[in-house]
Design a protein around this motif. Structure first.
Motif, PDB file in Angstrom:
ATOM      1  N   MET A 293       6.894   4.995  11.473  1.00 38.93           N
ATOM      2  CA  MET A 293       7.000   3.629  10.963  1.00 38.93           C
ATOM      3  C   MET A 293       8.356   3.346  10.323  1.00 38.93           C
ATOM      4  N   SER A 294       9.349   4.185  10.608  1.00 37.22           N
ATOM      5  CA  SER A 294      10.642   4.066   9.927  1.00 37.22           C
ATOM      6  C   SER A 294      11.792   4.044  10.919  1.00 37.22           C
ATOM      7  N   TRP A 316       9.116   3.225  -0.255  1.00 34.83           N
ATOM      8  CA  TRP A 316       7.884   2.432  -0.241  1.00 34.83           C
ATOM      9  C   TRP A 316       8.047   1.137  -1.035  1.00 34.83           C
ATOM     10  N   LEU A 317       8.731   1.184  -2.173  1.00 36.32           N
ATOM     11  CA  LEU A 317       8.928  -0.026  -2.972  1.00 36.32           C
ATOM     12  C   LEU A 317       9.789  -1.052  -2.239  1.00 36.32           C
ATOM     13  N   ASN A 318      10.799  -0.556  -1.524  1.00 40.26           N
ATOM     14  CA  ASN A 318      11.641  -1.474  -0.752  1.00 40.26           C
ATOM     15  C   ASN A 318      10.834  -2.172   0.347  1.00 40.26           C
ATOM     16  N   LEU A 319       9.960  -1.405   1.002  1.00 42.30           N
ATOM     17  CA  LEU A 319       9.133  -2.007   2.048  1.00 42.30           C
ATOM     18  C   LEU A 319       8.206  -3.080   1.486  1.00 42.30           C
ATOM     19  N   MET A 320       7.690  -2.837   0.275  1.00 38.41           N
ATOM     20  CA  MET A 320       6.712  -3.743  -0.330  1.00 38.41           C
ATOM     21  C   MET A 320       7.364  -4.750  -1.280  1.00 38.41           C
ATOM     22  N   ASN A 321       8.678  -4.910  -1.155  1.00 41.53           N
ATOM     23  CA  ASN A 321       9.416  -5.892  -1.969  1.00 41.53           C
ATOM     24  C   ASN A 321       9.178  -5.705  -3.466  1.00 41.53           C
ATOM     25  N   SER A 330      -0.683   1.219  -0.010  1.00 41.28           N
ATOM     26  CA  SER A 330      -0.165   1.543   1.320  1.00 41.28           C
ATOM     27  C   SER A 330       0.043   3.046   1.475  1.00 41.28           C
ATOM     28  N   ILE A 331       0.550   3.687   0.428  1.00 41.10           N
ATOM     29  CA  ILE A 331       0.737   5.140   0.457  1.00 41.10           C
ATOM     30  C   ILE A 331      -0.595   5.841   0.669  1.00 41.10           C
ATOM     31  N   LYS A 332      -1.593   5.421  -0.086  1.00 37.09           N
ATOM     32  CA  LYS A 332      -2.913   6.047   0.033  1.00 37.09           C
ATOM     33  C   LYS A 332      -3.495   5.839   1.428  1.00 37.09           C
ATOM     34  N   SER A 333      -3.373   4.625   1.956  1.00 41.40           N
ATOM     35  CA  SER A 333      -3.911   4.333   3.284  1.00 41.40           C
ATOM     36  C   SER A 333      -3.206   5.146   4.366  1.00 41.40           C
ATOM     37  N   PHE A 334      -1.885   5.199   4.270  1.00 38.31           N
ATOM     38  CA  PHE A 334      -1.116   5.888   5.307  1.00 38.31           C
ATOM     39  C   PHE A 334      -1.418   7.378   5.319  1.00 38.31           C
ATOM     40  N   TYR A 335      -1.390   8.016   4.155  1.00 39.59           N
ATOM     41  CA  TYR A 335      -1.579   9.469   4.134  1.00 39.59           C
ATOM     42  C   TYR A 335      -3.046   9.864   4.285  1.00 39.59           C
ATOM     43  N   THR A 336      -3.967   8.942   4.071  1.00 38.74           N
ATOM     44  CA  THR A 336      -5.358   9.199   4.449  1.00 38.74           C
ATOM     45  C   THR A 336      -5.463   9.289   5.963  1.00 38.74           C
ATOM     46  N   ARG A 337      -4.770   8.396   6.673  1.00 42.45           N
ATOM     47  CA  ARG A 337      -4.740   8.475   8.132  1.00 42.45           C
ATOM     48  C   ARG A 337      -4.117   9.796   8.597  1.00 42.45           C
ATOM     49  N   VAL A 338      -3.069  10.217   7.918  1.00 44.35           N
ATOM     50  CA  VAL A 338      -2.413  11.479   8.278  1.00 44.35           C
ATOM     51  C   VAL A 338      -3.382  12.646   8.103  1.00 44.35           C
ATOM     52  N   GLU A 339      -4.094  12.672   6.978  1.00 41.99           N
ATOM     53  CA  GLU A 339      -5.069  13.738   6.740  1.00 41.99           C
ATOM     54  C   GLU A 339      -6.153  13.739   7.815  1.00 41.99           C
ATOM     55  N   GLU A 340      -6.643  12.560   8.167  1.00 39.78           N
ATOM     56  CA  GLU A 340      -7.679  12.460   9.196  1.00 39.78           C
ATOM     57  C   GLU A 340      -7.158  12.944  10.543  1.00 39.78           C
ATOM     58  N   ALA A 341      -5.906  12.606  10.858  1.00 39.24           N
ATOM     59  CA  ALA A 341      -5.310  13.078  12.109  1.00 39.24           C
ATOM     60  C   ALA A 341      -5.196  14.596  12.110  1.00 39.24           C
ATOM     61  N   ASN A 342      -4.824  15.186  10.980  1.00 34.49           N
ATOM     62  CA  ASN A 342      -4.751  16.643  10.879  1.00 34.49           C
ATOM     63  C   ASN A 342      -6.117  17.277  11.085  1.00 34.49           C
ATOM     64  N   THR A 343      -7.147  16.669  10.517  1.00 35.77           N
ATOM     65  CA  THR A 343      -8.503  17.204  10.641  1.00 35.77           C
ATOM     66  C   THR A 343      -9.006  17.112  12.072  1.00 35.77           C
ATOM     67  N   LEU A 344      -8.736  16.002  12.737  1.00 35.84           N
ATOM     68  CA  LEU A 344      -9.317  15.748  14.054  1.00 35.84           C
ATOM     69  C   LEU A 344      -8.525  16.344  15.206  1.00 35.84           C
ATOM     70  N   TRP A 424       2.280  -1.979   8.917  1.00 37.61           N
ATOM     71  CA  TRP A 424       2.386  -0.884   7.942  1.00 37.61           C
ATOM     72  C   TRP A 424       3.546  -1.144   6.981  1.00 37.61           C
ATOM     73  N   ARG A 425       4.638  -1.666   7.491  1.00 40.73           N
ATOM     74  CA  ARG A 425       5.843  -1.835   6.678  1.00 40.73           C
ATOM     75  C   ARG A 425       5.723  -3.001   5.693  1.00 40.73           C
ATOM     76  N   ASN A 426       4.848  -3.950   5.967  1.00 32.05           N
ATOM     77  CA  ASN A 426       4.706  -5.052   5.005  1.00 32.05           C
ATOM     78  C   ASN A 426       3.427  -4.966   4.166  1.00 32.05           C
ATOM     79  N   GLY A 427       2.671  -3.860   4.354  1.00 31.50           N
ATOM     80  CA  GLY A 427       1.517  -3.610   3.487  1.00 31.50           C
ATOM     81  C   GLY A 427       0.253  -4.325   3.855  1.00 31.50           C
ATOM     82  N   THR A 428       0.159  -4.861   5.089  1.00 28.08           N
ATOM     83  CA  THR A 428      -1.061  -5.565   5.468  1.00 28.08           C
ATOM     84  C   THR A 428      -2.146  -4.633   5.990  1.00 28.08           C
TER      85      THR A 428
END
Length: 430
Positions: A293-294, A316-321, A330-344, A424-428
């Motif tokens: 996403m970068s 992250w602060l720059n992305l979220m103005n 957004s951090i929590k959502s993104f790295y939760t997805r990462v953890e789930e991807a690692n598990t699956l 992801w970059r605008n926090g929606t």
């Protein structure tokens, strides 16, 4: 500037120190396949309703006539996992072996009587083991059905079985002190003691090849250039032998490929990872998944920063103005997805680095999954302005694992991919 990343890291550190094993968490599921149910279903309901949240499966070849099958079931009553005795009383198990996906000819079938001898509990998971008779075929699809007594509720699981294949991963399982059944996953946490056993419990010598190598993350789904395959030409860092049925520990992180016969081309890959995996909590390890996403400039700026964690906060602060609360979410959502991807999806490399992991992190769980012998098709009915977009993953031969899939890439994915990255970059996406 407040330490927003530190809040995320402190939260997961507290979870680790509290002793909550990551294996007890149910990863966000894949949906049911169109022909057979996926290995993941829905998340536990909040009521006291009975539910089978997910079924995963594997098999070990016992001999030329029998295969041992293992089903790993997340079964809940409300938010609480079901005790073994209740599971045995409430559920039934039947299976059919077909010659292929979509075929109607049956190679075998049966009903498995559930008892305390073949149903156990590992952590919060129910594990069922049973034998099936091998048909005189090289290949088959085992369709297992777990149904709730007195209702029409049932969950299916499909398992491809190569009855005559004699590679290490078909013959041997990995067991930890916490489980009397083989692990379904490909990774072991560093300094975790484990044992390798054959289904017939024979005492064998195994050959181990160690690779201290970091594999590249998945490339863009729009990059249609042929992928570079470094796996075949990897340099072995060390080799040694081990014995089955004896506890061992691999302390060095990296990839270990295990063979019962060095003339074989395919081994049993075990990825040794840090003690917090599948979570990603160390600041230096948080950067990798951000590739999806970068921009290259953003990644380079973080890498060269003197204070790595402050650079991630700033990113992250720059992305979220400057919106700190939105950045935390957004951090929590993104790295939760990462953890789930690692598990699956972890195979010979971390799940977030795989093609499936990349698609899952950015787009989430697909709305439909359709599988055939060597292919999976994920369908997203609507993402952004796009509808009914398919991602096709083909199984590829791999010397470490037998479930390595590669995405079929198309330039036409741009209209769905870039808007999701921007979300992801605008926090929606939260």
């Amino acid at each position: 500037m407040k330490n927003i990343l530190g809040v995320y890291l402190s939260f997961f550190a507290a979870v680790v120190l509290a002793g909550c094993a990551s294996s007890g968490k149910v990863a966000k599921p894949l949906p049911e396949a169109q022909v057979y149910a996926s290995e993941q279903a829905a998340t536990p309901p909040s009521s006291e309703e009975l539910s089978l949240v997910s079924i995963q499966s594997k098999y070990l070849i016992k001999d030329t006539t029998q295969v041992k099958v293992y089903l790993y079931v997340d079964a809940y009553r409300g938010k609480n996992s079901i005790p073994v005795d209740d599971f045995i009383r409430i559920y039934n198990l039947n299976y059919v072996i077909y010659s292929d996906y979509g075929a109607r000819d049956r190679l075998g079938y049966g009903n498995v009587k559930l008892t305390n001898s073949n149903v156990s509990k590992v952590g919060n998971r129910i594990v069922i083991s049973f034998d099936v008779k091998s048909p005189n075929k090289d290949y088959g699809v085992l369709l297992s059905e777990i149904s709730q007594t007195g209702t029409l509720k049932k969950v299916l699981n499909d398992l491809t079985i190569r009855f005559k294949k004699q590679s290490t991963s078909e013959l041997y399982g990995v067991y930890t002190a916490a489980s009397s059944e083989p692990l379904q996953r490909h990774y072991i946490n560093s300094n975790e003691q484990f044992t390798i056993k054959r289904a017939n419990e024979s005492a064998d010598q195994l050959h181990v090849f160690y690779y201290k190598h970091s594999f590249d993350p998945a490339g863009s789904p729009m990059n249609t250039a042929p992928p570079k395959s470094a796996a075949k030409s990897l340099q072995v860092d060390s080799s040694f032998t081990i014995r089955t049925n004896e506890p061992i520990t691999f302390e060095k992180e990296g990839l270990y490929n295990i063979f019962s016969d060095t003339t074989q081309s395919e081994g049993m890959g075990i990825l040794i990872v840090n003690e917090r995996f599948p979570k990603t909590t160390q600041p230096e390890m948080l950067l990798g998944p951000l590739l999806y996403m970068s921009t290259n400039t953003e990644i380079a700026d973080i890498k060269k920063a003197e204070d790595f964690k402050k650079a991630l906060d700033k990113y992250w602060l720059n992305l979220m103005n400057g919106n700190e609360e939105l950045a935390r979410q957004s951090i929590k959502s993104f790295y939760t997805r990462v953890e789930e991807a690692n598990t699956l999806f972890t195979t010979y490399k971390e799940g977030w680095k795989t093609d499936k992991g990349m698609i899952y992190i950015v787009l989430g769980s697909p709305d439909k999954v359709q599988r055939s012998k060597d292919r999976e098709v994920w369908t997203y009915e609507r993402r952004g302005n796009a509808q009914n977009v398919n991602f096709t993953f083909n199984r590829r031969n791999n010397q470490f694992v037998d479930d390595h899939y590669e995405l079929v890439r198309y330039a036409e994915y741009q209209p769905i991919w870039y808007p999701m990255v921007e979300a992801w970059r605008n926090g929606t996406i939260r």
